[in-house]
Write a protein that holds these residues in place. Structure first.
Motif, PDB file in Angstrom:
ATOM      1  N   LEU A  30      10.564   0.384  17.911  1.00 42.92           N
ATOM      2  CA  LEU A  30      10.096  -0.616  18.876  1.00 42.92           C
ATOM      3  C   LEU A  30       9.550  -1.877  18.199  1.00 42.92           C
ATOM      4  CD1 LEU A  30       8.350   1.867  21.314  1.00 42.92           C
ATOM      5  CD2 LEU A  30      10.368   0.494  21.819  1.00 42.92           C
ATOM      6  N   ASN A  31       9.583  -1.890  16.857  1.00 45.54           N
ATOM      7  CA  ASN A  31       9.075  -3.030  16.088  1.00 45.54           C
ATOM      8  C   ASN A  31       7.613  -3.352  16.378  1.00 45.54           C
ATOM      9  OD1 ASN A  31      11.537  -3.527  14.712  1.00 45.54           O
ATOM     10  ND2 ASN A  31      12.315  -4.525  16.563  1.00 45.54           N
ATOM     11  N   VAL A  32       6.811  -2.309  16.498  1.00 45.14           N
ATOM     12  CA  VAL A  32       5.361  -2.474  16.637  1.00 45.14           C
ATOM     13  C   VAL A  32       4.700  -1.508  15.659  1.00 45.14           C
ATOM     14  CG1 VAL A  32       5.443  -3.169  19.074  1.00 45.14           C
ATOM     15  CG2 VAL A  32       5.180  -0.765  18.497  1.00 45.14           C
ATOM     16  N   SER A  33       3.409  -1.678  15.437  1.00 42.98           N
ATOM     17  CA  SER A  33       2.707  -0.733  14.564  1.00 42.98           C
ATOM     18  C   SER A  33       2.355   0.519  15.377  1.00 42.98           C
ATOM     19  CB  SER A  33       1.428  -1.372  14.014  1.00 42.98           C
ATOM     20  OG  SER A  33       0.477  -1.517  15.055  1.00 42.98           O
ATOM     21  N   SER A  34       2.081   1.595  14.679  1.00 38.76           N
ATOM     22  CA  SER A  34       1.658   2.827  15.359  1.00 38.76           C
ATOM     23  C   SER A  34       0.389   2.566  16.161  1.00 38.76           C
ATOM     24  CB  SER A  34       1.391   3.935  14.328  1.00 38.76           C
ATOM     25  OG  SER A  34       2.558   4.238  13.619  1.00 38.76           O
ATOM     26  N   TYR A  35      -0.487   1.762  15.590  1.00 36.89           N
ATOM     27  CA  TYR A  35      -1.738   1.423  16.263  1.00 36.89           C
ATOM     28  C   TYR A  35      -1.460   0.686  17.581  1.00 36.89           C
ATOM     29  CZ  TYR A  35      -6.283  -0.635  17.178  1.00 36.89           C
ATOM     30  OH  TYR A  35      -7.456  -1.022  17.778  1.00 36.89           O
ATOM     31  N   ASN A  38       0.053   3.117  20.152  1.00 39.17           N
ATOM     32  CA  ASN A  38      -0.985   3.982  20.712  1.00 39.17           C
ATOM     33  C   ASN A  38      -1.854   3.224  21.708  1.00 39.17           C
ATOM     34  OD1 ASN A  38      -1.043   6.794  20.030  1.00 39.17           O
ATOM     35  ND2 ASN A  38      -1.327   6.185  17.903  1.00 39.17           N
ATOM     36  N   SER A  39      -2.165   1.972  21.405  1.00 39.53           N
ATOM     37  CA  SER A  39      -2.971   1.154  22.334  1.00 39.53           C
ATOM     38  C   SER A  39      -2.249   0.988  23.665  1.00 39.53           C
ATOM     39  CB  SER A  39      -3.242  -0.231  21.741  1.00 39.53           C
ATOM     40  OG  SER A  39      -3.989  -0.121  20.571  1.00 39.53           O
ATOM     41  N   VAL A  45      -0.901   4.985  30.235  1.00 43.23           N
ATOM     42  CA  VAL A  45      -0.848   6.346  30.782  1.00 43.23           C
ATOM     43  C   VAL A  45      -2.012   7.233  30.332  1.00 43.23           C
ATOM     44  CG1 VAL A  45       1.643   6.406  31.189  1.00 43.23           C
ATOM     45  CG2 VAL A  45       0.769   7.066  28.959  1.00 43.23           C
ATOM     46  N   GLY A  46      -2.933   6.677  29.531  1.00 44.11           N
ATOM     47  CA  GLY A  46      -4.114   7.435  29.119  1.00 44.11           C
ATOM     48  C   GLY A  46      -3.814   8.542  28.118  1.00 44.11           C
ATOM     49  N   LYS A  47      -2.704   8.422  27.391  1.00 46.86           N
ATOM     50  CA  LYS A  47      -2.326   9.434  26.402  1.00 46.86           C
ATOM     51  C   LYS A  47      -1.949   8.755  25.100  1.00 46.86           C
ATOM     52  CE  LYS A  47      -0.184  12.290  29.915  1.00 46.86           C
ATOM     53  NZ  LYS A  47       1.090  12.581  30.540  1.00 46.86           N
ATOM     54  N   THR A  48      -2.088   9.498  24.002  1.00 48.44           N
ATOM     55  CA  THR A  48      -1.612   8.978  22.726  1.00 48.44           C
ATOM     56  C   THR A  48      -0.099   9.173  22.656  1.00 48.44           C
ATOM     57  OG1 THR A  48      -1.835  11.082  21.568  1.00 48.44           O
ATOM     58  CG2 THR A  48      -3.769   9.619  21.560  1.00 48.44           C
ATOM     59  N   VAL A  49       0.533   8.499  21.719  1.00 50.07           N
ATOM     60  CA  VAL A  49       1.976   8.655  21.526  1.00 50.07           C
ATOM     61  C   VAL A  49       2.274  10.104  21.119  1.00 50.07           C
ATOM     62  CG1 VAL A  49       4.010   7.841  20.277  1.00 50.07           C
ATOM     63  CG2 VAL A  49       2.197   6.229  20.867  1.00 50.07           C
ATOM     64  N   SER A  50       1.421  10.684  20.282  1.00 52.56           N
ATOM     65  CA  SER A  50       1.617  12.086  19.867  1.00 52.56           C
ATOM     66  C   SER A  50       1.638  13.018  21.065  1.00 52.56           C
ATOM     67  CB  SER A  50       0.503  12.536  18.922  1.00 52.56           C
ATOM     68  OG  SER A  50       0.581  11.828  17.727  1.00 52.56           O
ATOM     69  N   GLU A  51       0.723  12.798  22.003  1.00 50.64           N
ATOM     70  CA  GLU A  51       0.699  13.632  23.213  1.00 50.64           C
ATOM     71  C   GLU A  51       1.995  13.470  24.008  1.00 50.64           C
ATOM     72  OE1 GLU A  51      -4.075  13.806  24.245  1.00 50.64           O
ATOM     73  OE2 GLU A  51      -2.956  12.007  24.776  1.00 50.64           O
ATOM     74  N   MET A  52       2.483  12.247  24.089  1.00 53.19           N
ATOM     75  CA  MET A  52       3.735  12.001  24.820  1.00 53.19           C
ATOM     76  C   MET A  52       4.919  12.671  24.109  1.00 53.19           C
ATOM     77  SD  MET A  52       3.285   8.074  26.134  1.00 53.19           S
ATOM     78  CE  MET A  52       4.815   8.082  27.062  1.00 53.19           C
ATOM     79  N   ILE A  53       4.928  12.608  22.777  1.00 54.63           N
ATOM     80  CA  ILE A  53       5.996  13.263  22.009  1.00 54.63           C
ATOM     81  C   ILE A  53       5.949  14.771  22.258  1.00 54.63           C
ATOM     82  CG2 ILE A  53       6.765  13.846  19.666  1.00 54.63           C
ATOM     83  CD1 ILE A  53       5.846  10.976  18.842  1.00 54.63           C
ATOM     84  N   ASN A  54       4.759  15.355  22.166  1.00 52.01           N
ATOM     85  CA  ASN A  54       4.617  16.797  22.383  1.00 52.01           C
ATOM     86  C   ASN A  54       5.050  17.197  23.785  1.00 52.01           C
ATOM     87  OD1 ASN A  54       3.676  17.067  19.789  1.00 52.01           O
ATOM     88  ND2 ASN A  54       1.533  17.270  20.367  1.00 52.01           N
TER      89      ASN A  54
END
Length: 107
Positions: A30-35, A38-39, A45-54
């Motif tokens: 997506l050409n953005v930073s992980s930070y 996550n923001s 959606v009130g979730k981290t990217v890790s939560e969405m991946i899981n």
């Protein structure tokens, strides 16, 4: 902007979940930073990217478990897990059931 990135992320998750499981992989696509990513997901959606991946991994696993008679090993392979026991532990941690128990309870 955030909404667009979120929609792209959801699309990428659906398409790549069996091969990409790291936040940094999706951030790079997506050409953005992980930070930044996550923001965006936290705000939207009130979730981290890790939560969405899981959640996407579990969703795919559930679909595959219910739609096919495949062995758990084949389901793990389909989702990109080489180690079946790791997949089983991950699934149980996320759902409270082993893949086998999930399949029996929900068929």
């Amino acid at each position: 902007y955030g909404q667009e990135r979120l929609e792209e992320l959801v699309h990428l998750l659906e398409k790549n979940i069996s091969s990409l499981k790291n936040v940094s992989d999706y951030a790079d696509l997506l050409n953005v930073s992980s930070y930044q990513l996550n923001s965006i997901t936290k705000a939207s959606v009130g979730k981290t990217v890790s939560e969405m991946i899981n959640e996407q991994i579990v969703l795919e696993a559930k679909r595959y478990l219910l739609a096919t008679p495949n062995q758990i090993k084949e389901v793990a392979d389909h989702l990109g897990y080489e180690d079946v026991s790791y997949f089983v532990r991950f699934f149980k941690k996320q759902t409270g059931h082993t893949p086998e128990a999930f399949r029996k309870n929900f068929k």
